[in-house]
Design a protein around this motif. Structure first.
Motif, PDB file in Angstrom:
ATOM      1  N   ILE A 292     -15.946  90.378  26.090  1.00 24.20           N
ATOM      2  CA  ILE A 292     -16.345  89.511  27.243  1.00 24.20           C
ATOM      3  C   ILE A 292     -15.039  89.046  28.291  1.00 24.20           C
ATOM      4  O   ILE A 292     -14.214  88.557  27.553  1.00 24.20           O
ATOM      5  N   PHE A 293     -15.465  89.233  28.929  1.00 23.21           N
ATOM      6  CA  PHE A 293     -14.696  89.295  30.164  1.00 23.21           C
ATOM      7  C   PHE A 293     -13.355  90.147  30.422  1.00 23.21           C
ATOM      8  O   PHE A 293     -12.420  89.527  30.890  1.00 23.21           O
ATOM      9  N   ASN A 294     -13.325  90.813  29.562  1.00 21.96           N
ATOM     10  CA  ASN A 294     -12.670  91.518  29.539  1.00 21.96           C
ATOM     11  C   ASN A 294     -10.620  90.679  28.034  1.00 21.96           C
ATOM     12  O   ASN A 294      -9.534  91.377  28.961  1.00 21.96           O
ATOM     13  N   GLY A 295     -11.370  90.054  28.222  1.00 17.83           N
ATOM     14  CA  GLY A 295     -10.322  89.022  27.278  1.00 17.83           C
ATOM     15  C   GLY A 295      -9.768  88.297  27.112  1.00 17.83           C
ATOM     16  O   GLY A 295      -9.449  87.171  27.817  1.00 17.83           O
ATOM     17  N   TYR A 296     -10.493  87.384  29.002  1.00 17.73           N
ATOM     18  CA  TYR A 296     -10.233  87.045  29.788  1.00 17.73           C
ATOM     19  C   TYR A 296     -11.064  85.559  30.036  1.00 17.73           C
ATOM     20  O   TYR A 296     -11.452  84.782  31.099  1.00 17.73           O
ATOM     21  N   GLY A 297     -11.808  85.907  28.663  1.00 17.09           N
ATOM     22  CA  GLY A 297     -13.116  84.607  29.077  1.00 17.09           C
ATOM     23  C   GLY A 297     -12.932  82.636  29.552  1.00 17.09           C
ATOM     24  O   GLY A 297     -13.313  82.478  30.036  1.00 17.09           O
ATOM     25  N   ALA A 298     -11.636  82.945  28.497  1.00 14.38           N
ATOM     26  CA  ALA A 298     -11.204  81.842  28.601  1.00 14.38           C
ATOM     27  C   ALA A 298     -11.002  80.981  29.331  1.00 14.38           C
ATOM     28  O   ALA A 298     -11.018  79.531  29.954  1.00 14.38           O
ATOM     29  N   HIS A 299     -10.415  81.960  30.564  1.00 16.61           N
ATOM     30  CA  HIS A 299     -10.254  81.245  31.849  1.00 16.61           C
ATOM     31  C   HIS A 299     -11.403  81.402  33.173  1.00 16.61           C
ATOM     32  O   HIS A 299     -11.634  80.791  33.747  1.00 16.61           O
ATOM     33  N   VAL A 300     -12.645  82.624  33.298  1.00 14.05           N
ATOM     34  CA  VAL A 300     -12.884  82.514  33.712  1.00 14.05           C
ATOM     35  C   VAL A 300     -14.588  82.267  33.199  1.00 14.05           C
ATOM     36  O   VAL A 300     -15.496  82.586  34.359  1.00 14.05           O
ATOM     37  N   ALA A 301     -15.125  82.417  32.626  1.00 18.07           N
ATOM     38  CA  ALA A 301     -16.153  82.214  31.799  1.00 18.07           C
ATOM     39  C   ALA A 301     -17.147  80.960  32.788  1.00 18.07           C
ATOM     40  O   ALA A 301     -18.079  81.630  32.873  1.00 18.07           O
ATOM     41  N   LYS A 302     -16.151  79.970  32.738  1.00 16.45           N
ATOM     42  CA  LYS A 302     -16.892  78.908  33.886  1.00 16.45           C
ATOM     43  C   LYS A 302     -17.223  79.147  34.604  1.00 16.45           C
ATOM     44  O   LYS A 302     -18.360  78.581  35.520  1.00 16.45           O
ATOM     45  N   LEU A 303     -16.807  80.496  35.891  1.00 12.64           N
ATOM     46  CA  LEU A 303     -17.368  81.267  37.196  1.00 12.64           C
ATOM     47  C   LEU A 303     -18.921  81.556  37.056  1.00 12.64           C
ATOM     48  O   LEU A 303     -19.284  81.203  37.345  1.00 12.64           O
ATOM     49  N   TYR A 304     -19.323  81.490  35.626  1.00 16.93           N
ATOM     50  CA  TYR A 304     -20.727  82.149  35.493  1.00 16.93           C
ATOM     51  C   TYR A 304     -21.771  81.277  34.770  1.00 16.93           C
ATOM     52  O   TYR A 304     -22.774  81.439  33.903  1.00 16.93           O
ATOM     53  N   ALA A 305     -21.091  79.945  34.626  1.00 12.45           N
ATOM     54  CA  ALA A 305     -21.346  79.085  33.877  1.00 12.45           C
ATOM     55  C   ALA A 305     -23.293  78.767  33.449  1.00 12.45           C
ATOM     56  O   ALA A 305     -24.113  79.000  34.973  1.00 12.45           O
ATOM     57  N   GLY A 306     -24.294  79.023  33.580  1.00 11.90           N
ATOM     58  CA  GLY A 306     -25.535  79.254  33.695  1.00 11.90           C
ATOM     59  C   GLY A 306     -26.380  80.020  34.145  1.00 11.90           C
ATOM     60  O   GLY A 306     -27.516  80.135  34.551  1.00 11.90           O
ATOM     61  N   MET A 307     -25.483  81.435  34.174  1.00 16.94           N
ATOM     62  CA  MET A 307     -25.754  82.641  34.710  1.00 16.94           C
ATOM     63  C   MET A 307     -26.564  83.876  33.623  1.00 16.94           C
ATOM     64  O   MET A 307     -25.769  83.090  32.710  1.00 16.94           O
ATOM     65  N   ASN A 308     -27.681  84.823  34.051  1.00 15.13           N
ATOM     66  CA  ASN A 308     -27.291  85.172  33.246  1.00 15.13           C
ATOM     67  C   ASN A 308     -27.177  86.483  33.065  1.00 15.13           C
ATOM     68  O   ASN A 308     -27.191  87.684  34.295  1.00 15.13           O
ATOM     69  N   LEU A 309     -26.465  86.828  31.738  1.00 17.15           N
ATOM     70  CA  LEU A 309     -24.647  87.534  31.935  1.00 17.15           C
ATOM     71  C   LEU A 309     -26.363  88.734  32.009  1.00 17.15           C
ATOM     72  O   LEU A 309     -25.420  89.724  32.317  1.00 17.15           O
ATOM     73  N   SER A 310     -26.961  89.123  31.334  1.00 18.67           N
ATOM     74  CA  SER A 310     -27.453  90.756  31.413  1.00 18.67           C
ATOM     75  C   SER A 310     -28.036  90.854  32.259  1.00 18.67           C
ATOM     76  O   SER A 310     -28.318  91.601  32.431  1.00 18.67           O
ATOM     77  N   LYS A 311     -28.872  90.269  33.187  1.00 15.77           N
ATOM     78  CA  LYS A 311     -29.320  90.126  34.250  1.00 15.77           C
ATOM     79  C   LYS A 311     -28.608  90.177  35.883  1.00 15.77           C
ATOM     80  O   LYS A 311     -28.153  91.203  36.671  1.00 15.77           O
TER      81      LYS A 311
END
Lengths: 313, 201
Positions: A292-311
């Motif tokens: 997920i996030f091409n392995g950069y989730g620890a850095h960037v996942a917070k940018l998408y907090a609360g967003m529905n990633l499948s939508k």
């Protein structure tokens, strides 16, 4: 610094990569000696960026062979064929090059690329690159932080998004004569994505300036998003209040979204995204699991907090 | 040279030519010259050749009728079998190399890809045709053989659908095949009508 999420990469995977490289070199060496001539290696001396320091966020990964990264490119401005682009892009003149800054910023206008380069410190970033077509590579890019560069143009509070545009020149970019996509190519990021320290502007790769087919003289690199977000040959950057209508999103909105974050759990409508083929690997190497996030989730996942990633694809 | 020797030699040449793409790909694999994504190169190339032989097979009857060279029909079985040969390798590369013979990957990927389902369907149509391609089977099945081998029309259509569906944007190549299949099948609809008229006149 090694990105933590990448620690899952088995050392065997890296070893294998080296093995392939050696194998290729062996084959090349064999071919050269059979022909009875060994050409001197002048490639090292001619490289433009040999002393660029390795920057933060670079992963210690097995780097893809230059030959593979340079001869397998999606550059529809020239052709939809991934190898023909190498030859077709040769005609592109990358100097002089200017970039126009427009929209919601204090400092707008047209700037020479060399002046932009003077104000931005070059560094090397070894990033993983994952295409929406389910192949991947690891590229040592040379460039600078996108966010730091954008700040120099003093975007206003109205700037919610940043839009990038590729050169439009159908005389040279012959792929633009056909209507496969709406030209010129447009990409975009939300302002917080663009300001993220991982977002990168590249002018080179593999210690040298970018080959034309890889997006010379200036391209975007957003390692946690599918490759088509990483727009090439940028001539315009516009700060906007509204979400830009990006090229692939415009042509097939149900298949390509604005965000295009790498996500193994959300399939493309016509194929799975759970695995990826490693460029340069032998035909017997199984595909690797996409992160997920091409392995950069620890850095960037917070940018998408609360967003529905499948939508929000 | 007698007429018989001429056609025998022609068949041998045709066999060698038909095998050449396979030999070139094999050489590419051995010498590592299939580019950055060799599985894709193999897979696409084998698929292309399967479709080309399928079209060529469908072209034989129309060519025979137009040119009135009845010996052309002797090439039909070999052409069809080469279509099956390339389709089998195309299928094997997908199952064996792309999916590494993993059932888990098969179950995960196939339902997500309508074009792969269509591809598998196409291949399943070709199997009975290849199995009944011998002279013995042709005699044994008689009229039913003719009926059974009409499946190739459906296979050609579904092969083109398979191709059209997988392409990201640039539909040029699959559309060329679609037009070709349309012409080849169209000939079979129109030709009997013309023949009747011709006879009536």
């Amino acid at each position: 610094m090694i990105i933590k999420t990448l620690s899952e990469i088995k050392s065997s995977e890296i070893t294998k990569e080296t093995h392939f490289k050696n194998r290729r070199k062996l084959i090349k060496a064999a071919a050269a000696s059979t022909a009875g001539l060994l050409l001197p290696d002048i490639s090292q001396a001619a490289k433009a960026y040999i002393n660029v320091p390795i920057g933060k966020y670079s992963a210690t990964l097995g780097v893809t062979d230059f030959e593979d990264a340079a001869n397998y490119t999606n550059y529809y401005e020239f052709t939809t064929n991934k190898t023909d682009s190498t030859v077709l892009a040769r005609g592109l003149k990358t100097t002089p090059w200017s970039v126009t800054i427009e929209g919601e910023a204090e400092k707008t206008g047209t700037f020479q690329l060399e002046d932009i380069l003077k104000n931005n410190l070059l560094e090397e970033r070894i990033y993983r690159f994952r295409c929406v077509e389910a192949w991947s590579m690891v590229v040592p890019w040379i460039g600078f932080s996108l966010g730091k560069m954008l700040k120099q143009f003093k975007p206003t509070s109205k700037a919610k998004y940043v839009e990038f545009t590729t050169l439009y020149d159908p005389d040279i970019m012959i792929g633009q004569r056909s209507k496969v996509l709406h030209w010129p190519y447009v990409e975009g990021l939300r302002m917080d994505e663009a300001m993220h320290p991982l977002a990168f502007m590249a002018t080179g790769m593999y210690d040298d300036i970018l080959p034309n087919q890889n997006g010379a003289p200036l391209r975007l690199v957003v390692p946690w998003k599918y490759g088509f977000k990483s727009i090439k040959a940028i001539v315009k950057i516009r700060f906007t209040e509204k979400m830009p209508l990006t090229a692939w999103n415009r042509s097939a909105p149900n298949e390509y979204g604005f965000y295009a974050n790498v996500n193994p759990n959300v399939s493309h409508p016509r194929w799975s995204q759970s695995r990826e083929r490693i460029l340069g690997a032998s035909i017997f190497t199984p595909k690797r699991q996409t992160e997920i996030f091409n392995g950069y989730g620890a850095h960037v996942a917070k940018l998408y907090a609360g967003m529905n990633l499948s939508k929000s694809i | 040279m007698s007429r018989k020797t001429f056609w025998t030699i022609s068949k041998v040449i045709f066999f060698i030519l038909s095998l050449t793409p396979f030999l070139l790909l094999l050489y590419g694999v051995i010498t590592d010259q299939l580019g950055a994504n060799p599985i894709e190169t193999l897979h696409f190339s084998l698929g292309d050749w399967a479709l080309r032989f399928l079209c060529l097979g469908l072209a034989i009857t129309p060519l025979k009728k137009i040119t009135a060279i009845k010996e052309l029909i002797r090439f039909r079985r070999m052409t069809g079998l080469f279509a099956f040969f390339y389709a089998s390798l195309h299928f094997l590369v997908y199952i064996g190399l792309d999916l590494s013979f993993s059932l888990e990957q098969f179950i995960d990927e196939v339902p997500k890809s309508p074009y792969i389902i269509v591809g598998l369907f196409t291949y399943s149509l070709l199997i009975p045709l290849a199995l009944t391609s011998t002279k013995g089977m042709q005699k044994r099945l008689g009229r039913q053989w003719q009926q059974l081998h009409k499946l190739v029309y459906l296979a050609a259509i579904s092969a083109v659908v398979h191709y059209l569906w997988l392409v990201k944007l640039d539909l040029t190549e699959p559309l060329i095949y679609a037009a070709l299949v349309f012409l080849l099948l169209g000939f079979r609809v129109i030709e009997p009508v013309f023949r009747k008229k011709y006879r009536a006149n």
